[in-house]
Design an enzyme around this catalytic site. Structure first.
Site, mmCIF file in Angstrom:
data_model
loop_
_atom_site.group_PDB
_atom_site.id
_atom_site.type_symbol
_atom_site.label_atom_id
_atom_site.label_comp_id
_atom_site.label_asym_id
_atom_site.label_seq_id
_atom_site.Cartn_x
_atom_site.Cartn_y
_atom_site.Cartn_z
ATOM 1 N N SER A 1 -9.696 2.100 2.965
ATOM 2 C CA SER A 1 -8.803 2.839 2.095
ATOM 3 C C SER A 1 -7.776 1.957 1.375
ATOM 4 C CB SER A 1 -8.035 3.881 2.934
ATOM 5 O OG SER A 1 -7.188 3.254 3.877
ATOM 6 N N LYS B 1 0.857 -1.186 0.000
ATOM 7 C CA LYS B 1 0.000 0.000 0.000
ATOM 8 C C LYS B 1 0.896 1.240 0.000
ATOM 9 C CE LYS B 1 -3.864 2.076 2.625
ATOM 10 N NZ LYS B 1 -4.770 1.892 3.783
ATOM 11 N N SER C 1 -10.165 -0.378 7.279
ATOM 12 C CA SER C 1 -9.623 -0.186 5.930
ATOM 13 C C SER C 1 -8.902 -1.395 5.339
ATOM 14 C CB SER C 1 -8.680 1.025 5.907
ATOM 15 O OG SER C 1 -9.415 2.204 6.086
#
EC number: 6.3.5.7
Length: 483
Positions: free
Chosen positions: A151, A76, A175
């Site tokens: 997210s 990420k 998330s």
């Protein structure tokens, strides 16, 4: 190769069925061909990946390989990576190249993991749909008109589309678990403090936790074994021994006590999602688990509590982005105040500004006691509810999200409706507990997640409970059509 789990790919590397370079080229080719449809990656790193793969092949050839050596993975874009852009999904950091690696990146690299690239995400991890990124929205591989969740939506889409066999993520209010549920993956959030936050760009420091998005609980155990452990560079890192998670996977579930909070099955839970979760509970009953109804009476306060605590912390953390030291700087500022105002005004997106303003307000003189202090007291009540339930049961179970994936743009004009998508996950972050979402069926042709919540630092049991479910079902083996 891309239909295999990380554990199966590790076995293939060990048996010599393929090299790490061949495996890495396979996934890099898929990223090049497919990511235009999904926008899951911000920065692919093919040259670095191939160099790491060749190095891994040498380690394997000389007998110096570990369980993860030569396996590809995506990070990420919230994790700092030395020499590679780390944008956090924001224009503010579009020009930022980190001079160091986050501890998570460092530990996985030391284990021989190959980094395929950096994945898209909601700006500064603020969002539940992966629509707030400066680099554009991410599409759900199960239905490109739907969001993948946020997210960590880029990581989720990359793994669901088999452009990577696994990815890292972060979970501040759900998330990792929410995008895992919406894309049919296993999303694992360890106990707060179990995995170092050093080098992970902070959103809300008392809630953020690094974890994994994988095809199976076994893969989550494999990665967490390396990622977990004390880090003296992180003041919130827990000084707890890391048990053997892989060894814990095989334990029998007979006699397991499962608490099911009645508050998880309220009117907001969509009917087909409810049916899938209830069917999953029946699987556990057949494995010998004892299912009990329990109560979390303050669960309904978790969303408003979170949206006081998290913005307050983000308003503090993001004050460092001022256009002076690093990141975006406006052109031709008139004076210092103009530099601050325009750099932040032009560098941050609407959702980040909304949360900074909310956080600044609740921390301001005259309102601190009324909002922030009150939220911290309510957070204690929510945590105490979990502690009380977990005295009598081993784990808690319920839905991960109230509905399957929703449409792109469907909730962008209504922040409150968007925030409610995390209603079953947020309380776990407020309490700091570990939790995992596993695929548990479909609703309207889209994946549904079962959330399993454990006791502090009891990740071994949690992964065992998830793994045993995946030995009885094949939901985690399903792939989106055309992938």
């Amino acid at each position: 190769m891309h239909d295999k789990t990380l554990s199966e790919l590790a076995a293939g590397l060990k048996a010599g069925d393929f090299s790490s370079e061949e495996l890495t080229r396979h996934y890099l080719d898929r990223i090049e061909k497919m990511d235009g449809d999904f926008n899951a990656f911000i920065t692919p790193t093919p040259e670095q990946a191939l160099a790491q793969a060749r190095e891994a092949d040498q380690r394997i050839a000389t007998g110096n390989a570990g369980p993860l050596t030569g396996l590809p993975l995506a990070h990420k874009d919230i994790f700092c990576t030395r020499g590679v852009k780390t944008s956090c999904g924001s224009r503010m950091l579009d020009n930022f190249v980190s001079p160091y690696d986050a501890t998570v990146v460092e530990r996985l690299a030391a284990a021989g993991v190959v980094m395929l690239g950096k994945t898209n995400m909601d700006e500064f991890a603020m969002g539940s749909s992966n629509e707030t990124s400066y680099y554009g929205p991410v599409k759900n591989p199960w239905d490109r008109s739907k969001v993948p969740g946020g997210s960590s939506g880029g990581s989720a889409a990359a793994v669901a589309a088999r452009m990577a066999p696994a990815a890292t993520g972060t979970d501040t209010g759900g998330s990792i678990r929410q995008p895992a549920a919406l894309t049919g993956l296993t999303g694992f959030k360890p106990t707060y403090g179990r995995v170092s936050r050093y080098g992970m760009i902070a959103f809300a420091s008392s809630l953020d936790q690094a974890g994994t998005l994988t095809l199976s609980a076994e893969d989550a155990a494999l990665l967490t074994q390396v990622m977990a452990g004390f880090d003296e560079r992180d003041s919130t890192s827990a000084q707890e021994d890391v048990p053997d998670y892989m060894a814990a996977l095989g334990a029998d579930l007979k006699g397991l006590k499962v608490g099911v909070p009645s508050e998880f099955f309220d009117d907001g839970l969509e009917a087909e999602t409810r049916k899938a979760v209830e069917d999953a509970l029946d699987v556990y009953r057949r494995m010998g688990a004892e299912i009990r109804e329990v109560h979390l009476p303050n669960l309904g306060l978790s969303v408003p509590t979170y949206y006081v605590v998290a913005p307050a912390e983000c308003s503090s953390n993001l004050s460092r982005f001022d256009g002076v030291r690093f990141g975006y700087r406006c052109e031709d500022p008139r004076d210092l105040l103009d530099l601050y105002e325009r750099s932040r005004g032009e560098g941050f997106g609407p959702e980040v500004k909304r949360r900074i303003m909310t956080g600044t307000y609740v921390l301001s003189a005259g309102y601190y006691d009324a909002y922030y202090l009150q939220a911290q007291k309510t957070r204690k009540l929510i945590r105490d509810d979990f502690m009380r339930c977990l005295e009598d049961v081993d784990v808690l179970m319920g839905p991960t999200t109230p509905t399957p994936a929703f449409g792109v743009g469907e909730k962008t004009d209504d922040p409150i409706t968007m925030y409610l998508n995390d209603i079953y996950t947020i309380a776990v972050n407020l309490a700091g507990l570990p939790a995992v979402s596993v695929p548990a069926g479909f609703a309207g042709g889209l994946p549904v997640g079962l959330q399993i919540i454990g006791k502090f630092f009891d990740e071994g049991r949690l992964l065992n409970v998830a793994h045993q479910f995946q030995q009885q079902t094949d939901w985690h083996r399903r792939m989106p059509e055309g992938i």
